[in-house]
Design an enzyme around this catalytic site. Structure first.
Site, PDB file in Angstrom:
ATOM      1  CG  PHE A 184       0.490  11.214   9.794  1.00 33.73           C
ATOM      2  CD1 PHE A 184       1.303  10.627   8.835  1.00 33.73           C
ATOM      3  CD2 PHE A 184       0.044  12.512   9.577  1.00 33.73           C
ATOM      4  CE1 PHE A 184       1.668  11.319   7.687  1.00 33.73           C
ATOM      5  CE2 PHE A 184       0.397  13.208   8.437  1.00 33.73           C
ATOM      6  CZ  PHE A 184       1.208  12.609   7.484  1.00 33.73           C
ATOM      7  CG  ASP A 185      -0.457   3.804  12.385  1.00 33.64           C
ATOM      8  OD1 ASP A 185      -0.821   3.699  13.572  1.00 33.64           O
ATOM      9  OD2 ASP A 185       0.258   2.971  11.815  1.00 33.64           O
ATOM     10  CG  LEU A 186       3.946   6.400  16.456  1.00 29.26           C
ATOM     11  CD1 LEU A 186       4.720   7.564  15.839  1.00 29.26           C
ATOM     12  CD2 LEU A 186       3.768   6.605  17.961  1.00 29.26           C
ATOM     13  CG  ASP A 187       3.926   1.642  16.547  1.00 30.32           C
ATOM     14  OD1 ASP A 187       4.907   2.355  16.820  1.00 30.32           O
ATOM     15  OD2 ASP A 187       3.166   1.158  17.410  1.00 30.32           O
TER      16      ASP A 187
END
Length: 212
Positions: free
Chosen positions: A7-10
């Site tokens: 998963f990406d965060l931002d």
């Protein structure tokens, strides 16, 4: 069948626009770029800071801008953030379905860990991987390799989830498919053009697409 979800965060797990844009504006103002439209700064959410500040500065001034950004971000910017509605429930479904969840973000790793812990997301993730502050790990592909090394996952067992073309391109460098999300900072057009294999308009749709 995927076993690991990166998963990406931002823009994927959290709406971090307030803290990032405020910290960008602080750095630009400190280095003499005044009265910037903060709404225009959202396009810099995702890539490394040095890439964003290269639109305004050259050479050593880029490093000065990064340093100024971090002055504010380290104190308050990372807290100016919120988890997207539906993300905890989607992560719970995915974890219960047997997936190993990994954060793979271009944000410095220590802040990624601060954020996942502060906002109650740490419980869902086995690994939280991010960029290094010395520039050794910076691009999305470099972050992806770091996440691979940390998790021990095989590329054929991974699906990436992210909101920008950087996420799609970083994963494609390893032959990994990406589910693009439209509730972040990228557009459907951007994600499709980059090669996302599926699009989720809500966090629940991520879990649906992955059979959780």
């Amino acid at each position: 069948m995927a076993k690991y979800l990166f998963f990406d965060l931002d823009g994927t797990l959290t709406d971090s626009s307030e803290g990032i844009c405020n910290s960008y504006a602080y750095a630009l103002d400190k280095l003499g770029v005044k009265n910037v439209d903060r709404a225009s700064l959202t396009k810099y959410i995702g890539p490394p800071l040095s890439v964003g500040f290269a639109d305004f500065f050259e050479g050593e001034r880029i490093n000065e801008a990064v340093k100024a950004y971090r002055e504010r971000y380290e104190v308050i910017g990372w807290k100016e953030n919120r988890v997207y509605d539906g993300i905890p429930e989607a992560l719970e479904r995915l974890k219960n379905a047997g997936y190993t969840l990994v954060v793979a973000t271009s944000k410095p790793e220590r802040f990624a860990k601060y954020i996942t812990e502060h906002f109650g997301l740490q419980q869902y993730f086995t690994y939280v991987c991010g960029a290094s502050t010395d520039g050794r790990i910076s691009t999305k592909a470099e972050v992806f390799q770091h996440a691979l090394d940390t998790s021990g996952a095989r590329c054929e067992d991974i699906v990436m989830i992210g909101d920008r073309f950087y996420d799609v391109e970083g994963a494609r460098a390893f032959g990994v498919d990406t589910i693009g999300v439209t509730f972040g900072f990228g557009t459907r057009e951007e994600l499709v053009k980059a090669g996302a294999v599926s699009i989720a308009d809500t966090p629940a749709e991520i879990a649906d697409l992955l059979g959780a």
